[in-house]
Design an enzyme around this catalytic site. Structure first.
Site, PDB file in Angstrom:
ATOM      1  N   HIS A 124       0.677  -1.066   0.101  1.00 36.63           N
ATOM      2  CA  HIS A 124       0.005  -0.012  -0.021  1.00 36.63           C
ATOM      3  C   HIS A 124       0.893   1.315   0.173  1.00 36.63           C
ATOM      4  CE1 HIS A 124      -2.921   2.879   1.527  1.00 36.63           C
ATOM      5  NE2 HIS A 124      -3.754   1.882   1.508  1.00 36.63           N
ATOM      6  N   CYS A 147      -4.733   2.166  -3.999  1.00 38.31           N
ATOM      7  CA  CYS A 147      -3.247   2.827  -3.194  1.00 38.31           C
ATOM      8  C   CYS A 147      -1.980   1.819  -3.494  1.00 38.31           C
ATOM      9  CB  CYS A 147      -3.425   3.023  -1.766  1.00 38.31           C
ATOM     10  SG  CYS A 147      -4.940   4.179  -1.226  1.00 38.31           S
ATOM     11  N   LYS A 201     -10.843  -1.339   9.883  1.00 41.03           N
ATOM     12  CA  LYS A 201     -10.932  -2.404   8.768  1.00 41.03           C
ATOM     13  C   LYS A 201     -11.446  -3.622   9.853  1.00 41.03           C
ATOM     14  CE  LYS A 201      -8.318  -0.601   5.270  1.00 41.03           C
ATOM     15  NZ  LYS A 201      -7.107  -0.505   4.602  1.00 41.03           N
ATOM     16  N   GLN A 236      -4.696  -5.035   6.741  1.00 45.71           N
ATOM     17  CA  GLN A 236      -5.618  -5.942   5.711  1.00 45.71           C
ATOM     18  C   GLN A 236      -5.656  -7.301   6.601  1.00 45.71           C
ATOM     19  OE1 GLN A 236      -8.530  -5.938   3.742  1.00 45.71           O
ATOM     20  NE2 GLN A 236      -6.973  -4.158   3.318  1.00 45.71           N
ATOM     21  N   ASP A 275       2.589  -4.405   8.082  1.00 44.18           N
ATOM     22  CA  ASP A 275       1.461  -3.684   7.840  1.00 44.18           C
ATOM     23  C   ASP A 275       0.344  -4.624   8.181  1.00 44.18           C
ATOM     24  OD1 ASP A 275      -0.819  -2.655   6.814  1.00 44.18           O
ATOM     25  OD2 ASP A 275       0.157  -1.701   5.132  1.00 44.18           O
TER      26      ASP A 275
END
Ligand code: PLP
Length: 404
Positions: free
Chosen positions: A121, A362, A224, A201, A198
């Site tokens: 991202h 993104c 999220k 997600q 990260d």
């Protein structure tokens, strides 16, 4: 087993119509919807608790502080974090990554190398490019293959004593690929490099155990995982959080301030300048409670069913190509139909009440890799149904008939 029709009643927004059609919400990778249980916590906060934290002697301030710190402990327990002070509240994943990237400014030298995966991202690319500009460090890319999996042999070859940091998402928001982060972390540590994962997600689909992974930094956004926007967490190992300088200066992050010299507060407050998103932090904790009550095992199993069903149905449409066919993937499907711009498909789907994302998600380098302007992305959550998948498939067929 999830009782999806009961679960759907928890989400008031799923009852609404869009363009005269029942909403089919398939943009969960961008933001997940909020259950009434979490909305209630937000309302209750402003009706009963609203006060500034960590500073008042009065009752409201004490109660708000207790609720906020209890949420920190929930987050700590959820990700199996050793110490509550290793949980830094942020405004989201982007904020957490920027905090770390800024902190490394004084720790890098010209010629040091940073490795980034090809499927990040933008929020896990741009802050590091800015860090490289400040320090003279060099950013190198771990490539991916056609299926949307990282080429681990190339990662091995890129790792060297010059490597100081490696960053990678746990799950790609554009492709759904689950990356082999345990292997990446182990190998990076072998070369003496720290790793930031990260987890934005991944958090909706699985539970990361940061101690088992031995990861140095892990970032998450509450929105999220059924929480509100504008709040998230950065996990950092204590040794790193002690080493990194403060990110922002202000109230709350200091021990003592004089015009000659200021000393900083202990963790986690050193990284939490100013009045935080108190209500958001508390609601973040409530969102984790909600998802844990459903159970991440049941959530993952159901989402895999939806993924396989949708993949199979979509592939029956001639000319449809799915991007991201990794063996290990979650319920995200990026696709295009030959000869049609993804934006046009998204527009027609919206007319039918179906919310998908179109564009580069993104993650422009991924689109450049496949030489496409973007994709249509349908991302499924535990509250989606097979009937909604059918509506998507019918909608895509209709769009194809209209546009070709
Ligand atoms: C959503 C997302 C982000 C950005 O999260 P923000 O909440 O916008 O800060 C970063 N990385 C991945 C993989 C994401 O899915």
């Amino acid at each position: 087993m999830l009782n999806v029709s009961e679960i759907r009643k928890d989400f008031p927004i799923l009852q609404r119509e869009v363009n005269g059609k029942p909403l089919v919400y398939l943009d969960n990778a961008a933001t997940a919807q909020t259950p009434q249980q979490v909305i209630d916590v937000i309302v209750d906060y402003y009706q009963r608790l609203n006060a500034n934290i960590h500073r008042g002697v009065h009752t409201l301030s004490q109660e708000a502080t207790d609720a906020y710190e209890a949420a920190r402990k929930k987050i700590q327990a959820h990700f199996n974090i050793a110490h509550a002070h290793e949980v830094i509240f942020t405004s989201g994943t982007t904020d957490g990554i920027n905090l770390v990237a800024n902190g490394f400014t004084g720790l890098l030298r010209q010629g040091d190398e940073l490795l980034v995966s090809a499927m990040e991202h933008h929020s896990n690319i741009v802050p590091w490019q800015m860090l490289c500009e400040r320090t003279g460090a060099v950013l190198k890319v771990i490539p991916m293959n056609e299926e949307g999996e990282l080429v681990m042999e190339r990662f091995d070859a890129l790792l060297s004593p010059k490597t100081k940091l490696v960053f990678c998402n746990h799950i790609s928001n554009a492709l759904g690929t689950i990356n082999p982060i345990a292997e990446i972390i182990e190998k990076a540590h072998g070369a003496g490099a720290a790793v930031l994962v990260d987890g934005a997600q991944a958090a909706p689909h699985l539970v990361a155990d940061v101690q088992a992974l031995d990861v140095d930094f892990y970032t998450v956004s509450a929105h999220k995982i059924c929480g509100p926007t504008g709040v998230g967490m950065l996990y950092g190992k204590e040794k790193w959080l002690k080493k990194l300088p403060p990110y922002q200066g202000g109230g709350e992050m200091i021990a003592e301030v004089t015009f000659e010299k200021t000393t900083y507060a202990d963790l986690p407050h050193k990284f939490e300048a100013g009045t935080p998103n108190i209500c958001g932090g508390i609601a973040f904790g409530a969102a984790l409670d909600y998802m844990n009550a459903l159970g991440f095992g049941a959530i993952a199993q159901y989402e895999q069913e939806l993924l396989h069903y949708a993949t199979q149905k979509l592939l029956e449409i001639e000319g449809l190509k799915i991007y991201g066919t990794a063996v290990e993937k979650t319920s995200v499907i990026s696709f295009n139909i030959q000869g049609i711009h993804p934006y046009d498909i998204g527009t027609i789907l919206d007319k039918l009440g179906i919310a998908v994302r179109t564009g580069h998600h993104c993650a422009q380098p991924i689109m450049d890799f496949y030489k496409i302007p973007g994709t249509v992305r349908a991302s499924f959550s535990f509250y989606n149904t097979k009937e909604e998948v059918d509506a998507l498939v019918e909608g895509v067929k209709r769009a194809k008939d209209m546009l070709l």
